[in-house]
Design an enzyme around this catalytic site. Sequence first.
Site, PDB file in Angstrom:
ATOM      1  N   GLU A 313       0.809  -1.233   0.000  1.00 36.36           N
ATOM      2  CA  GLU A 313       0.000   0.000   0.000  1.00 36.36           C
ATOM      3  C   GLU A 313       0.833   1.270   0.000  1.00 36.36           C
ATOM      4  O   GLU A 313       0.346   2.342  -0.301  1.00 36.36           O
ATOM      5  CB  GLU A 313      -0.998   0.024   1.176  1.00 36.36           C
ATOM      6  CG  GLU A 313      -0.369   0.054   2.539  1.00 36.36           C
ATOM      7  CD  GLU A 313      -0.190  -1.342   3.104  1.00 36.36           C
ATOM      8  OE1 GLU A 313      -0.340  -1.503   4.295  1.00 36.36           O
ATOM      9  OE2 GLU A 313       0.109  -2.269   2.339  1.00 36.36           O
ATOM     10  N   ASP A 355      15.244  16.190 -32.771  1.00 32.57           N
ATOM     11  CA  ASP A 355      15.141  17.019 -33.961  1.00 32.57           C
ATOM     12  C   ASP A 355      16.514  17.682 -34.126  1.00 32.57           C
ATOM     13  O   ASP A 355      17.306  17.696 -33.191  1.00 32.57           O
ATOM     14  CB  ASP A 355      14.037  18.058 -33.704  1.00 32.57           C
ATOM     15  CG  ASP A 355      13.855  18.995 -34.875  1.00 32.57           C
ATOM     16  OD1 ASP A 355      14.023  18.551 -36.011  1.00 32.57           O
ATOM     17  OD2 ASP A 355      13.567  20.178 -34.646  1.00 32.57           O
ATOM     18  N   ASP A 622      11.099  20.927 -30.912  1.00 34.91           N
ATOM     19  CA  ASP A 622      10.462  22.203 -30.540  1.00 34.91           C
ATOM     20  C   ASP A 622       9.513  22.748 -31.600  1.00 34.91           C
ATOM     21  O   ASP A 622       9.015  23.852 -31.471  1.00 34.91           O
ATOM     22  CB  ASP A 622      11.531  23.259 -30.223  1.00 34.91           C
ATOM     23  CG  ASP A 622      12.445  23.545 -31.409  1.00 34.91           C
ATOM     24  OD1 ASP A 622      12.289  22.869 -32.452  1.00 34.91           O
ATOM     25  OD2 ASP A 622      13.304  24.442 -31.304  1.00 34.91           O
ATOM     26  N   ASP A 626       7.152  18.345 -34.695  1.00 34.21           N
ATOM     27  CA  ASP A 626       7.635  17.392 -33.685  1.00 34.21           C
ATOM     28  C   ASP A 626       6.510  16.921 -32.759  1.00 34.21           C
ATOM     29  O   ASP A 626       6.724  16.012 -31.954  1.00 34.21           O
ATOM     30  CB  ASP A 626       8.727  18.048 -32.821  1.00 34.21           C
ATOM     31  CG  ASP A 626       9.943  18.425 -33.639  1.00 34.21           C
ATOM     32  OD1 ASP A 626      10.297  17.639 -34.541  1.00 34.21           O
ATOM     33  OD2 ASP A 626      10.526  19.502 -33.412  1.00 34.21           O
ATOM     34  N   ASN A 690       6.670 -14.041   3.940  1.00 36.17           N
ATOM     35  CA  ASN A 690       5.668 -14.076   5.023  1.00 36.17           C
ATOM     36  C   ASN A 690       4.554 -15.070   4.722  1.00 36.17           C
ATOM     37  O   ASN A 690       4.068 -15.769   5.609  1.00 36.17           O
ATOM     38  CB  ASN A 690       5.068 -12.678   5.232  1.00 36.17           C
ATOM     39  CG  ASN A 690       5.987 -11.809   6.063  1.00 36.17           C
ATOM     40  OD1 ASN A 690       6.951 -12.322   6.643  1.00 36.17           O
ATOM     41  ND2 ASN A 690       5.729 -10.521   6.104  1.00 36.17           N
ATOM     42  N   ASN A 715       2.335  -4.584   9.732  1.00 34.80           N
ATOM     43  CA  ASN A 715       2.283  -3.970   8.409  1.00 34.80           C
ATOM     44  C   ASN A 715       2.461  -2.457   8.495  1.00 34.80           C
ATOM     45  O   ASN A 715       3.185  -1.841   7.705  1.00 34.80           O
ATOM     46  CB  ASN A 715       0.935  -4.314   7.775  1.00 34.80           C
ATOM     47  CG  ASN A 715       0.929  -4.022   6.297  1.00 34.80           C
ATOM     48  OD1 ASN A 715       1.863  -4.389   5.596  1.00 34.80           O
ATOM     49  ND2 ASN A 715      -0.091  -3.343   5.825  1.00 34.80           N
ATOM     50  N   ASP A 719       5.517  -0.358   7.002  1.00 33.77           N
ATOM     51  CA  ASP A 719       5.278   0.731   6.051  1.00 33.77           C
ATOM     52  C   ASP A 719       6.006   1.995   6.476  1.00 33.77           C
ATOM     53  O   ASP A 719       6.614   2.689   5.651  1.00 33.77           O
ATOM     54  CB  ASP A 719       3.770   1.030   5.942  1.00 33.77           C
ATOM     55  CG  ASP A 719       3.055   0.007   5.074  1.00 33.77           C
ATOM     56  OD1 ASP A 719       3.748  -0.723   4.346  1.00 33.77           O
ATOM     57  OD2 ASP A 719       1.814  -0.054   5.138  1.00 33.77           O
TER      58      ASP A 719
END
Length: 879
Positions: A313, A355, A622, A626, A690, A715, A719
Amino acid sequence: GPSVQAPRLSTLLLDVAKLDPAATLERLEAHGDGLTPEDAEARLETYGRNSIAREAKKSVTRQLAERLVNPLNVMLLVLVILNIFVLYDFESAGVVGMMVVLSVTLSYVQEYRSDRAAEKLRAMVSTTATVMRRTLEDEAQLEGSPRDARKSQRVEVPIEEVVPGDIIWLSAGDIIPADIRILAARDLFINQAALTGESLPLEKFPALGDGKSASALDLADICFMGSHVTSGTARAVVVLTGAQTYFGTLAKSILGRRARTSFEKGINRFTWLMIKFMLVMVPLVFLINGFTKHNWMEAFIFAMAVAVGLTPEMLPMIVTVNLSKGALAMSRKKVIVKRLNSIQNFGAMDVLCTDKTGTLTQDKVIMKRHVDLKGEDCDEVLQYAYLNSYYQSGLKNLLDIAVLEHAELRRDLHLETYAKIDEIPFDFSRRRMSVVVEKAHAQHILICKGAVEEIMNICTRGELGDAVFALDDTHRAEIAKLAEDLNEDGFRVVAVAHKEMPPDQAAYGVKDECDLTMIGFIAFLDPPKESARLAIAALAKYGVAVKVLTGDGDIVTRKICREVNLPVEGTLLGSAIENLTDQELAEQVDRTTVFAKLSPAQKARVIAAFHRNGHVVGFLGDGINDGPALKAADVGVSVDTAVDIAKESADIILLEKNLLVLEEGVLEGRKVFGNITKYIKMGASSNFGNMFSVLGASAWLPFLPMAPIQVLTNNLLYDFSQTAIPTDNIDEDYLTRPRQWNIRDIAKFMVILGPVSSIFDYLTYVLMYFGFGADTPAHAALFQTGWFVESILTQTLIIHVIRTAKIPFLQSRASIALMFTSLIICAVGAWLPSSPFAHALGFTELPGLYWLAAAAIVPAYLLLANAVKLWFIRKFGWN
């Protein structure tokens, strides 16, 4: 990638190119002195405003929704719902929900700020156009006046209000506001680099077009919206505006959904890997515990807790913080990151397509050579060319300006000793111009410069040093060959000749341009950027191949490649690409360096061919031409002076045209990717280990190996220990080559390294079960506490093994912040069993001997994990 249709030139434009000015005005129902305000208003109603399509602004809600709807966030939101309605665990639901909200918000805020900055750059050089309007002399004449008895005057109107049939005036610096047909011009040079990639300006004049130009964009009497005037003046009539223009049709073809980039595909593949893993493991855990403990509700709750524990998460948060950190680092280097994901794509890029004009080159004409008829440098040629440019009274074009930049000649030539007698102005049929000067009351000298063939035609002699000789066919062939060689080298070549005239002649004309003596050539070039050579060398050092995709010719492009030390392996022209299938093109692109004379759609095709070969592609450009390529690439890079559509299509905008920033971007991208994959490898292998441990313990123990609340606490702490990963250091040798997503390697790493942790988990089980007698449901709390502490210590410290391909702590150290969070979480994990929260979490005090055992188990685990990691690197490499 997005499909890009090659825009077609309007048949109306091609038709008026073949008509004379009077017939053109008639065809467009226009008047040589301009439209009346009433006509202009009516046409604005009919044709609409003169503006091009651009990306529709998405609402904030839609932008947030788009960021929210990806497989990972959806999976996390499902967990939030399960936590609330099944586990009644509002704390965990809050934490997971907060991760999603923070990730989406951070990403939105960062990109909103970048968009705002990019918006400020979106200003055209000129926002008005000079048009002719016919108005009545004064209101008193209104009664009974014929409609055409009007006075014509020039007025400035916003570009959006220019309409077909408008007569416009152009001068140096003006942007061409629409597709136009020239009615009259003087020394008009147009830069079409934004449309075609052609670096040097094109001469345009009102001569009738035959419609047979090699490229419709080269029609001599037509100018296109999006190009600009570099020198000269012109009067023209507007043929097409807005979406009907060539620029407008191309802009329309670029808009639309971008192709998924390498980064997005990688994250999604990893998410699906974890989802598949969970779909197998979670039902297994549920069934094993249900059948062995006979408490199906408890088994379900435990399986849900395991599902939460299995979910990475933190990934959206880790990804967003890493990308934001990279974007912040780039902003200090004057780079705006419009799309966060592009930072990682920058690091993964192994092919940079660029380019030529304005990116590799300066987009500025300079005089590079002044040579005699043998091709040797010759100051006399430069002096004559300087006198010609200095004394001509017409508008100086770009080539004259480049000659006059040699200001030292003003002093060396003692200009005060010269006097101008007359000039024979330039015209497009002669393609040359002459000035006549007198030096210190002596003879008059006619100095002529112009197109090579035209000058050759009026010369009868050649001069080399002090020798003057008659020009025979052999000499002419040699001189033509020299001019051709200079052209081959990418130069625009102008010939210079002179002739002594009698001192009593007062006026001169075209008839005097005969029997001249040719002395040599001046040659012009759009030179490469100073930073281009260094940037290409740096990119090569970091494993990025540079390819040039240009609308310009191959000869000029190869010359620029030589100047910037880019070895040219092969060349492909747009005409050849047109006849290749996608498969044939993909077979050729890797061994080709220069792709020349490309249309915008062909640029996008070349990028798709690189994708087909498994490359992550960047594109630097540019111009409007392009746009499709910027959109098709994994990371599109543009500059702040680019046309609007290019800036809109780009992911990254350079505020300074310093290509060395590209190297910084590549390194920043690789750092970001390195830190994201650390979390992924660690989360995946740790979770897999685990699960192995949970499955074994569930089948063996008469109670749950860890209570659901303990799984969630474990957990949460784990985290938190990962939050400092974005600050971590990256090993120097990791940065040396492009890094791409390899989900197969991540899966291998997960399957090989994961079970190593299980070995030590089972060792802990044996210790708790047999050593400390935690073998009945009555002693479940002791068993669960012992495994919780060992699990949190090993999970938290393993990051230091996985974060580097080297030996941790000795050869490579983590950042101070990561060290600090690791120590804090280990300390909290060890403290919880004796803390005031112990009872609520189902923990109990651990015996003193446990800590001795843990002091042996944890280092042994880290040593074995490192040994397995080093074996893995030798066998499969390290990404």
